[in-house]
Motif scaffolding. Structure first.
Motif, PDB file in Angstrom:
ATOM      1  N   ILE A  90      32.215  60.156  -7.994  1.00  0.00           N
ATOM      2  CA  ILE A  90      33.040  60.461  -6.439  1.00  0.00           C
ATOM      3  C   ILE A  90      31.945  61.396  -6.133  1.00  0.00           C
ATOM      4  O   ILE A  90      32.516  61.268  -4.785  1.00  0.00           O
ATOM      5  CB  ILE A  90      34.074  61.199  -7.250  1.00  0.00           C
ATOM      6  N   GLU A  91      31.233  62.552  -6.292  1.00  0.00           N
ATOM      7  CA  GLU A  91      30.177  63.326  -5.519  1.00  0.00           C
ATOM      8  C   GLU A  91      29.612  62.422  -4.445  1.00  0.00           C
ATOM      9  O   GLU A  91      29.545  63.061  -3.153  1.00  0.00           O
ATOM     10  CB  GLU A  91      29.529  64.388  -6.746  1.00  0.00           C
ATOM     11  N   ALA A  92      29.096  61.647  -5.501  1.00  0.00           N
ATOM     12  CA  ALA A  92      28.149  60.688  -4.426  1.00  0.00           C
ATOM     13  C   ALA A  92      28.603  59.796  -3.499  1.00  0.00           C
ATOM     14  O   ALA A  92      28.624  59.576  -2.236  1.00  0.00           O
ATOM     15  CB  ALA A  92      27.237  59.341  -5.300  1.00  0.00           C
ATOM     16  N   LEU A  93      29.843  59.520  -3.325  1.00  0.00           N
ATOM     17  CA  LEU A  93      30.676  58.962  -2.422  1.00  0.00           C
ATOM     18  C   LEU A  93      31.202  59.444  -1.398  1.00  0.00           C
ATOM     19  O   LEU A  93      31.928  59.388  -0.722  1.00  0.00           O
ATOM     20  CB  LEU A  93      32.068  57.879  -3.778  1.00  0.00           C
ATOM     21  N   THR A  94      31.990  60.804  -1.585  1.00  0.00           N
ATOM     22  CA  THR A  94      31.752  62.216  -1.049  1.00  0.00           C
ATOM     23  C   THR A  94      30.827  62.013   0.024  1.00  0.00           C
ATOM     24  O   THR A  94      31.375  61.935   0.711  1.00  0.00           O
ATOM     25  CB  THR A  94      32.444  62.991  -1.722  1.00  0.00           C
ATOM     26  N   ALA A  95      29.575  62.370  -0.649  1.00  0.00           N
ATOM     27  CA  ALA A  95      28.780  62.741   0.322  1.00  0.00           C
ATOM     28  C   ALA A  95      27.684  61.760   0.917  1.00  0.00           C
ATOM     29  O   ALA A  95      27.857  61.575   2.462  1.00  0.00           O
ATOM     30  CB  ALA A  95      27.257  63.284  -0.541  1.00  0.00           C
ATOM     31  N   ARG A  96      28.673  60.618   0.755  1.00  0.00           N
ATOM     32  CA  ARG A  96      28.194  59.388   1.544  1.00  0.00           C
ATOM     33  C   ARG A  96      28.737  59.285   2.926  1.00  0.00           C
ATOM     34  O   ARG A  96      29.102  58.778   3.666  1.00  0.00           O
ATOM     35  CB  ARG A  96      27.767  57.651   1.074  1.00  0.00           C
ATOM     36  N   GLY A  97      30.308  58.950   2.376  1.00  0.00           N
ATOM     37  CA  GLY A  97      31.515  58.398   3.318  1.00  0.00           C
ATOM     38  C   GLY A  97      32.292  59.695   2.961  1.00  0.00           C
ATOM     39  O   GLY A  97      33.741  59.191   4.150  1.00  0.00           O
ATOM     40  N   GLY A  98      32.665  60.765   2.815  1.00  0.00           N
ATOM     41  CA  GLY A  98      34.179  61.684   3.536  1.00  0.00           C
ATOM     42  C   GLY A  98      34.537  61.628   1.702  1.00  0.00           C
ATOM     43  O   GLY A  98      34.542  60.412   1.064  1.00  0.00           O
ATOM     44  N   PRO A  99      35.747  62.424   1.834  1.00  0.00           N
ATOM     45  CA  PRO A  99      36.721  62.465   0.661  1.00  0.00           C
ATOM     46  C   PRO A  99      37.300  61.478   0.447  1.00  0.00           C
ATOM     47  O   PRO A  99      38.003  60.741  -0.776  1.00  0.00           O
ATOM     48  CB  PRO A  99      37.465  64.029   0.847  1.00  0.00           C
ATOM     49  N   GLU A 100      38.209  60.719   1.727  1.00  0.00           N
ATOM     50  CA  GLU A 100      38.776  60.135   2.374  1.00  0.00           C
ATOM     51  C   GLU A 100      38.282  58.640   0.760  1.00  0.00           C
ATOM     52  O   GLU A 100      39.211  57.960   0.292  1.00  0.00           O
ATOM     53  CB  GLU A 100      39.724  60.305   3.380  1.00  0.00           C
ATOM     54  N   HIS A 101      36.931  58.157   1.536  1.00  0.00           N
ATOM     55  CA  HIS A 101      36.217  57.556   0.775  1.00  0.00           C
ATOM     56  C   HIS A 101      35.815  57.519  -0.636  1.00  0.00           C
ATOM     57  O   HIS A 101      36.532  56.230  -0.981  1.00  0.00           O
ATOM     58  CB  HIS A 101      35.084  57.019   1.822  1.00  0.00           C
ATOM     59  N   ALA A 102      35.984  58.465  -1.320  1.00  0.00           N
ATOM     60  CA  ALA A 102      35.502  58.345  -2.060  1.00  0.00           C
ATOM     61  C   ALA A 102      36.888  58.040  -3.079  1.00  0.00           C
ATOM     62  O   ALA A 102      37.026  57.647  -4.029  1.00  0.00           O
ATOM     63  CB  ALA A 102      35.378  59.615  -3.394  1.00  0.00           C
ATOM     64  N   ALA A 103      37.820  59.090  -2.377  1.00  0.00           N
ATOM     65  CA  ALA A 103      39.558  58.757  -3.576  1.00  0.00           C
ATOM     66  C   ALA A 103      40.194  57.553  -2.893  1.00  0.00           C
ATOM     67  O   ALA A 103      40.963  56.763  -4.191  1.00  0.00           O
ATOM     68  CB  ALA A 103      40.302  59.889  -2.221  1.00  0.00           C
ATOM     69  N   ALA A 104      39.359  56.603  -1.249  1.00  0.00           N
ATOM     70  CA  ALA A 104      40.238  55.262  -1.810  1.00  0.00           C
ATOM     71  C   ALA A 104      39.494  54.537  -3.129  1.00  0.00           C
ATOM     72  O   ALA A 104      39.935  53.360  -3.021  1.00  0.00           O
ATOM     73  CB  ALA A 104      39.851  54.249  -0.519  1.00  0.00           C
ATOM     74  N   ARG A 161      30.802  40.082  -7.529  1.00  0.00           N
ATOM     75  CA  ARG A 161      30.509  39.654  -5.875  1.00  0.00           C
ATOM     76  C   ARG A 161      31.723  38.710  -5.759  1.00  0.00           C
ATOM     77  O   ARG A 161      32.441  38.191  -4.744  1.00  0.00           O
ATOM     78  CB  ARG A 161      29.706  38.887  -4.857  1.00  0.00           C
ATOM     79  N   SER A 162      31.753  37.880  -6.434  1.00  0.00           N
ATOM     80  CA  SER A 162      32.436  36.336  -6.776  1.00  0.00           C
ATOM     81  C   SER A 162      33.290  36.409  -6.606  1.00  0.00           C
ATOM     82  O   SER A 162      34.447  35.721  -6.588  1.00  0.00           O
ATOM     83  CB  SER A 162      31.528  35.451  -8.153  1.00  0.00           C
ATOM     84  N   VAL A 163      34.332  37.808  -7.522  1.00  0.00           N
ATOM     85  CA  VAL A 163      35.334  38.078  -7.791  1.00  0.00           C
ATOM     86  C   VAL A 163      35.635  39.264  -6.880  1.00  0.00           C
ATOM     87  O   VAL A 163      36.943  40.162  -7.229  1.00  0.00           O
ATOM     88  CB  VAL A 163      35.309  38.775  -9.162  1.00  0.00           C
ATOM     89  N   GLY A 164      35.268  39.950  -5.416  1.00  0.00           N
ATOM     90  CA  GLY A 164      35.646  40.109  -4.749  1.00  0.00           C
ATOM     91  C   GLY A 164      35.109  41.521  -5.152  1.00  0.00           C
ATOM     92  O   GLY A 164      35.205  42.275  -4.128  1.00  0.00           O
ATOM     93  N   MET A 165      34.392  41.952  -5.500  1.00  0.00           N
ATOM     94  CA  MET A 165      33.789  43.309  -5.181  1.00  0.00           C
ATOM     95  C   MET A 165      32.345  43.533  -4.916  1.00  0.00           C
ATOM     96  O   MET A 165      32.190  42.113  -4.442  1.00  0.00           O
ATOM     97  CB  MET A 165      32.920  43.765  -6.536  1.00  0.00           C
ATOM     98  N   VAL A 166      32.455  44.490  -4.291  1.00  0.00           N
ATOM     99  CA  VAL A 166      31.370  45.301  -3.477  1.00  0.00           C
ATOM    100  C   VAL A 166      30.518  46.171  -3.463  1.00  0.00           C
ATOM    101  O   VAL A 166      31.004  47.309  -4.335  1.00  0.00           O
ATOM    102  CB  VAL A 166      32.102  44.941  -1.677  1.00  0.00           C
ATOM    103  N   ASP A 167      28.983  46.685  -2.937  1.00  0.00           N
ATOM    104  CA  ASP A 167      28.447  47.409  -3.386  1.00  0.00           C
ATOM    105  C   ASP A 167      29.152  48.785  -2.419  1.00  0.00           C
ATOM    106  O   ASP A 167      28.971  48.775  -1.098  1.00  0.00           O
ATOM    107  CB  ASP A 167      26.913  47.242  -2.631  1.00  0.00           C
ATOM    108  N   LEU A 168      29.248  49.874  -3.375  1.00  0.00           N
ATOM    109  CA  LEU A 168      29.446  51.302  -2.816  1.00  0.00           C
ATOM    110  C   LEU A 168      28.351  51.803  -2.771  1.00  0.00           C
ATOM    111  O   LEU A 168      27.828  52.400  -1.746  1.00  0.00           O
ATOM    112  CB  LEU A 168      30.699  51.483  -4.171  1.00  0.00           C
ATOM    113  N   LEU A 169      27.430  51.774  -3.913  1.00  0.00           N
ATOM    114  CA  LEU A 169      26.440  52.873  -4.097  1.00  0.00           C
ATOM    115  C   LEU A 169      24.980  51.884  -4.328  1.00  0.00           C
ATOM    116  O   LEU A 169      25.507  50.937  -5.365  1.00  0.00           O
ATOM    117  CB  LEU A 169      26.415  53.775  -4.993  1.00  0.00           C
ATOM    118  N   THR A 170      24.078  51.905  -3.769  1.00  0.00           N
ATOM    119  CA  THR A 170      23.345  50.417  -4.142  1.00  0.00           C
ATOM    120  C   THR A 170      21.694  51.821  -3.984  1.00  0.00           C
ATOM    121  O   THR A 170      21.550  53.528  -3.631  1.00  0.00           O
ATOM    122  CB  THR A 170      21.995  50.041  -3.482  1.00  0.00           C
ATOM    123  N   ASP A 171      20.399  51.428  -5.139  1.00  0.00           N
ATOM    124  CA  ASP A 171      18.957  52.342  -5.988  1.00  0.00           C
ATOM    125  C   ASP A 171      19.479  53.876  -5.818  1.00  0.00           C
ATOM    126  O   ASP A 171      18.905  54.132  -5.569  1.00  0.00           O
ATOM    127  CB  ASP A 171      18.680  52.082  -4.541  1.00  0.00           C
TER     128      ASP A 171
END
Length: 202
Positions: A90-104, A161-171
Motif C-alpha cells: 500500500i505504501e508503494a502504490l500510494t507513492a506511485r498513484g496516490g492514496p485513492e489509487h492504493a485504497a482502490a 492476466r487470463s483471469v483479468g489481473m493487471v500489473d500494479l507494480l513491476t520490477d
C-alpha cells in the motif's frame, strides 16, 4: 497425478500440512534452504489471519480419508493494515498513484499469499484450478498477489492476466532484498480465462 483432487482445508488441516507444503514450495521456487524455517513461521502465522482460506491438491491415501501426496496448494486471507505485505504494497502504490489509487486496490482485498504446484505436476491445470477455487465466492472487491518477475511473460503471469489481473507494480523489490516481483491485482469475481500453460506457481 491425474487423480489429484482439490480440497478446501481449514486452519487445523492447513497447519498439519505445512511440512509437505514447504516441500512443494521448495521444489517450485528453489529458495535458499536457510529461508525455509522462516517461511514456515510465516505460513503458520498467516493461518490466523482474518478470512483465511486454503486449498490443497492431493491424492487420497489408501484409507480414503487420509491425505496422500501433495501436488500443490494455495491460500490467502483478507488484507488489513498491520500485515507486512499489505503495508509494504500500500505504501508503494500510494507513492506511485496516490492514496485513492492504493485504497482502490487494497482497501477491500483478498490477498493470495502462496500458490504453488510441484514441478512434475505442472501443465495439468492444477494452478488454474487452485486459483479459481480460492477466489470463488470471496466477499472482497479485489484480489492481489505478488509473483516472481523473472520475465514479463511467464506462465504464472499469463495465468493471472487470463483471469483479468493487471500489473500494479513491476520490477519491485521488497524490503530486505531478494528477487524482484510483480504485484498484480484484479477485481472479483475473476474472469473466466483460457490461457494455456498456466499453473506455474508464483
Amino acid at each position: 497425478m491425474r487423480d489429484a483432487k482439490l480440497r478446501e482445508i481449514d486452519e487445523r488441516a492447513f497447519l498439519r500440512r505445512v511440512a509437505p507444503m514447504l516441500d512443494v514450495y521448495a521444489a517450485a521456487m528453489s529458495p535458499p534452504a536457510e529461508q525455509l524455517p522462516g517461511r514456515r513461521m510465516i505460513m503458520e502465522r498467516h493461518a490466523g489471519y482474518p478470512g483465511f482460506r486454503a486449498f490443497a491438491a492431493e491424492r487420497r491415501g489408501a484409507l480414503a480419508r487420509l491425505p496422500g501426496p501433495l501436488h500443490g496448494f494455495a491460500y490467502g486471507f483478507h488484507g488489513a493494515r498491520g500485515q507486512w505485505w499489505h503495508d509494504v504494497v500500500i505504501e508503494a502504490l500510494t507513492a506511485r498513484g496516490g492514496p485513492e489509487h492504493a485504497a482502490a486496490w487494497l482497501e477491500d482485498a483478498f490477498e493470495v499469499a502462496e500458490l504453488h504446484v510441484r514441478p512434475d505436476a505442472q501443465g495439468r491445470g492444477l494452478g488454474r484450478g487452485l486459483l479459481a477455487a480460492l477466489c470463488e465466492g470471496r466477499p472482497e472487491r479485489t484480489v492481489v498477489l505478488s509473483t516472481l518477475e523473472r520475465r514479463p511473460d511467464t506462465p504464472a503471469r499469463r495465468l493471472y492476466r487470463s483471469v483479468g489481473m493487471v500489473d500494479l507494480l513491476t520490477d519491485f523489490e521488497f524490503p530486505g532484498g531478494g528477487p524482484r516481483y510483480a504485484v498484480m491485482g484484479g477485481t472479483l469475481p475473476l474472469a473466466t480465462g483460457s490461457a494455456a500453460g498456466a499453473d506455474v506457481p508464483q
